[in-house]
Design a protein around this motif. Structure first.
Motif, PDB file in Angstrom:
ATOM      1  N   GLU A   1       1.451   4.493 -14.161  1.00  0.00           N
ATOM      2  CA  GLU A   1       1.054   5.898 -14.066  1.00  0.00           C
ATOM      3  C   GLU A   1       2.308   6.781 -14.089  1.00  0.00           C
ATOM      4  OE1 GLU A   1      -1.373   6.247 -10.542  1.00  0.00           O
ATOM      5  OE2 GLU A   1      -2.782   4.730 -11.249  1.00  0.00           O
ATOM      6  N   PRO A   2       2.855   7.063 -15.270  1.00  0.00           N
ATOM      7  CA  PRO A   2       4.138   7.774 -15.375  1.00  0.00           C
ATOM      8  C   PRO A   2       4.156   9.155 -14.731  1.00  0.00           C
ATOM      9  CG  PRO A   2       3.334   7.088 -17.543  1.00  0.00           C
ATOM     10  CD  PRO A   2       2.312   6.680 -16.549  1.00  0.00           C
ATOM     11  N   ASP A   3       3.019   9.805 -14.632  1.00  0.00           N
ATOM     12  CA  ASP A   3       2.981  11.154 -14.061  1.00  0.00           C
ATOM     13  C   ASP A   3       2.688  11.168 -12.566  1.00  0.00           C
ATOM     14  OD1 ASP A   3       3.502  12.212 -16.574  1.00  0.00           O
ATOM     15  OD2 ASP A   3       1.371  12.312 -17.079  1.00  0.00           O
ATOM     16  N   ASN A   4       2.506  10.008 -11.968  1.00  0.00           N
ATOM     17  CA  ASN A   4       2.204   9.914 -10.547  1.00  0.00           C
ATOM     18  C   ASN A   4       3.507   9.810  -9.758  1.00  0.00           C
ATOM     19  OD1 ASN A   4       0.734   9.673  -8.190  1.00  0.00           O
ATOM     20  ND2 ASN A   4      -0.322   7.797  -8.787  1.00  0.00           N
ATOM     21  N   GLU A   5       3.499  10.305  -8.524  1.00  0.00           N
ATOM     22  CA  GLU A   5       4.687  10.264  -7.665  1.00  0.00           C
ATOM     23  C   GLU A   5       4.384   9.476  -6.401  1.00  0.00           C
ATOM     24  OE1 GLU A   5       7.690  11.476  -8.490  1.00  0.00           O
ATOM     25  OE2 GLU A   5       6.862  12.206 -10.394  1.00  0.00           O
ATOM     26  N   LEU A   6       5.284   8.598  -6.016  1.00  0.00           N
ATOM     27  CA  LEU A   6       5.160   7.843  -4.786  1.00  0.00           C
ATOM     28  C   LEU A   6       5.568   8.739  -3.621  1.00  0.00           C
ATOM     29  CD1 LEU A   6       6.128   4.170  -4.316  1.00  0.00           C
ATOM     30  CD2 LEU A   6       6.570   5.804  -2.525  1.00  0.00           C
ATOM     31  N   LEU A   7       4.669   8.921  -2.663  1.00  0.00           N
ATOM     32  CA  LEU A   7       4.941   9.778  -1.503  1.00  0.00           C
ATOM     33  C   LEU A   7       5.359   8.987  -0.267  1.00  0.00           C
ATOM     34  CD1 LEU A   7       1.916  12.236  -1.837  1.00  0.00           C
ATOM     35  CD2 LEU A   7       4.280  12.550  -2.655  1.00  0.00           C
ATOM     36  N   ALA A   8       4.708   7.842  -0.033  1.00  0.00           N
ATOM     37  CA  ALA A   8       5.013   7.058   1.170  1.00  0.00           C
ATOM     38  C   ALA A   8       4.582   5.610   0.977  1.00  0.00           C
ATOM     39  CB  ALA A   8       4.291   7.638   2.382  1.00  0.00           C
TER      40      ALA A   8
ATOM     41  N   VAL B   1       0.847  -1.187   0.000  1.00  0.00           N
ATOM     42  CA  VAL B   1       0.000   0.000   0.000  1.00  0.00           C
ATOM     43  C   VAL B   1       0.885   1.240   0.000  1.00  0.00           C
ATOM     44  CG1 VAL B   1      -1.867   1.222   1.169  1.00  0.00           C
ATOM     45  CG2 VAL B   1      -1.693  -1.275   1.342  1.00  0.00           C
ATOM     46  N   VAL B   2       0.641   2.126  -0.977  1.00  0.00           N
ATOM     47  CA  VAL B   2       1.441   3.355  -1.071  1.00  0.00           C
ATOM     48  C   VAL B   2       0.527   4.572  -1.202  1.00  0.00           C
ATOM     49  CG1 VAL B   2       3.436   2.179  -2.095  1.00  0.00           C
ATOM     50  CG2 VAL B   2       1.701   3.163  -3.594  1.00  0.00           C
ATOM     51  N   SER B   3       1.008   5.685  -0.680  1.00  0.00           N
ATOM     52  CA  SER B   3       0.352   6.976  -0.908  1.00  0.00           C
ATOM     53  C   SER B   3       1.061   7.636  -2.071  1.00  0.00           C
ATOM     54  CB  SER B   3       0.482   7.877   0.331  1.00  0.00           C
ATOM     55  OG  SER B   3      -0.212   7.320   1.410  1.00  0.00           O
ATOM     56  N   THR B   4       0.282   8.235  -2.968  1.00  0.00           N
ATOM     57  CA  THR B   4       0.846   8.889  -4.140  1.00  0.00           C
ATOM     58  C   THR B   4       0.217  10.268  -4.295  1.00  0.00           C
ATOM     59  OG1 THR B   4      -0.791   8.217  -5.810  1.00  0.00           O
ATOM     60  CG2 THR B   4       0.929   6.607  -5.252  1.00  0.00           C
ATOM     61  N   THR B   5       0.737  11.048  -5.223  1.00  0.00           N
ATOM     62  CA  THR B   5       0.138  12.362  -5.489  1.00  0.00           C
ATOM     63  C   THR B   5      -1.274  12.226  -6.018  1.00  0.00           C
ATOM     64  OG1 THR B   5       1.239  12.391  -7.646  1.00  0.00           O
ATOM     65  CG2 THR B   5       2.326  13.581  -5.847  1.00  0.00           C
ATOM     66  N   ASN B   6      -1.632  11.058  -6.542  1.00  0.00           N
ATOM     67  CA  ASN B   6      -2.989  10.819  -7.056  1.00  0.00           C
ATOM     68  C   ASN B   6      -3.821   9.928  -6.140  1.00  0.00           C
ATOM     69  OD1 ASN B   6      -2.404  12.386  -9.316  1.00  0.00           O
ATOM     70  ND2 ASN B   6      -1.715  10.626 -10.504  1.00  0.00           N
ATOM     71  N   GLY B   7      -3.424   9.795  -4.884  1.00  0.00           N
ATOM     72  CA  GLY B   7      -4.197   9.007  -3.929  1.00  0.00           C
ATOM     73  C   GLY B   7      -3.548   7.677  -3.593  1.00  0.00           C
ATOM     74  N   THR B   8      -4.272   6.831  -2.878  1.00  0.00           N
ATOM     75  CA  THR B   8      -3.779   5.519  -2.459  1.00  0.00           C
ATOM     76  C   THR B   8      -3.716   4.582  -3.653  1.00  0.00           C
ATOM     77  OG1 THR B   8      -4.731   5.798  -0.261  1.00  0.00           O
ATOM     78  CG2 THR B   8      -4.236   3.546  -0.950  1.00  0.00           C
ATOM     79  N   ARG B   9      -2.615   3.840  -3.716  1.00  0.00           N
ATOM     80  CA  ARG B   9      -2.453   2.816  -4.751  1.00  0.00           C
ATOM     81  C   ARG B   9      -2.072   1.514  -4.069  1.00  0.00           C
ATOM     82  NH1 ARG B   9      -4.793   6.194  -6.990  1.00  0.00           N
ATOM     83  NH2 ARG B   9      -4.354   7.165  -8.998  1.00  0.00           N
ATOM     84  N   TYR B  10      -2.513   0.413  -4.671  1.00  0.00           N
ATOM     85  CA  TYR B  10      -2.192  -0.928  -4.199  1.00  0.00           C
ATOM     86  C   TYR B  10      -1.322  -1.574  -5.269  1.00  0.00           C
ATOM     87  CZ  TYR B  10      -6.083   0.102  -1.140  1.00  0.00           C
ATOM     88  OH  TYR B  10      -6.907   0.705  -0.231  1.00  0.00           O
ATOM     89  N   LEU B  11      -0.023  -1.616  -5.023  1.00  0.00           N
ATOM     90  CA  LEU B  11       0.881  -2.301  -5.938  1.00  0.00           C
ATOM     91  C   LEU B  11       0.806  -3.760  -5.548  1.00  0.00           C
ATOM     92  CD1 LEU B  11       3.858   0.190  -5.739  1.00  0.00           C
ATOM     93  CD2 LEU B  11       2.035   0.111  -7.443  1.00  0.00           C
TER      94      LEU B  11
END
Length: 180
Positions: free
Chosen positions: A143-150, A84-94
């Motif tokens: 999502e090439p324009d998304n950034e991983l925050l945490a 589970v990661v937080s990104t500039t576009n919200g929560t993502r589940y890798l």
């Protein structure tokens, strides 16, 4: 694992109290693995999921500095691991499973799948394997324009598994396994 910056689970403390279960299965246990000559976490039952960390909130790791993950597990049957990661576009589940597929946009909202292979291959079953992923690269693959925050947590769903050495690190660090 001596040069890894953050170890979230290595079983050596004899505890399994960081794990929570939602749904089916038994609480996580800490056992001795003769094949590893060390303590590991055992998740038993059918389905889970078992959660280490959280999606958000006080139990989330909120690790903003390390973007690569490594874990070790012995696979006996089908599984899915979610990071589970937080990104500039919200929560993502890798998420990662035993299929050899790469489905960058999955039906789960925010889900990004990278298959690790091994399903129906006898050489993968009941053998300890180390899995290492660059979470930022896996996110950007979809999502090439998304950034991983945490990085916030690790979730295992599937049947019985033993798991060990869940850690986050920076790609420039060297990660050492525990003799196996």
């Amino acid at each position: 694992i001596s040069n890894a910056t953050t170890v979230y689970e290595n079983g050596e403390d004899g505890l399994a109290d960081g794990w929570r279960i939602q749904g089916n299965g038994q609480p996580a246990t800490n056992i001795y693995s003769p094949s590893q000559d060390s303590r590991v976490i055992r998740l038993q039952g059918n389905g889970g999921p078992w959660i280490l960390g959280a999606i958000s909130g006080d139990l989330a790791w909120n690790n903003t500095t390390e973007k690569s993950i490594s874990w070790k597990m012995v696979m006996g049957s089908r599984y899915t691991v979610y990071v589970v990661v937080s990104t500039t576009n919200g929560t993502r589940y890798l998420f990662y499973n035993d299929l050899p597929k790469r489905i960058l946009r999955h039906g789960v909202e925010g889900g990004i799948l990278h298959g690790l292979g091994g399903y129906n291959h006898s050489e993968y079953k009941n053998v300890w394997r180390t899995y290492t992923r660059d979470l930022e690269a896996d996110l950007k693959d979809s999502e090439p324009d998304n950034e991983l925050l945490a990085v916030n947590g690790f979730i295992y769903a599937g049947a019985d598994v033993s798991i060990d050495n869940i850690l986050l690190y920076n790609p420039t660090e060297k990660v050492y396994s525990d003799r196996k």
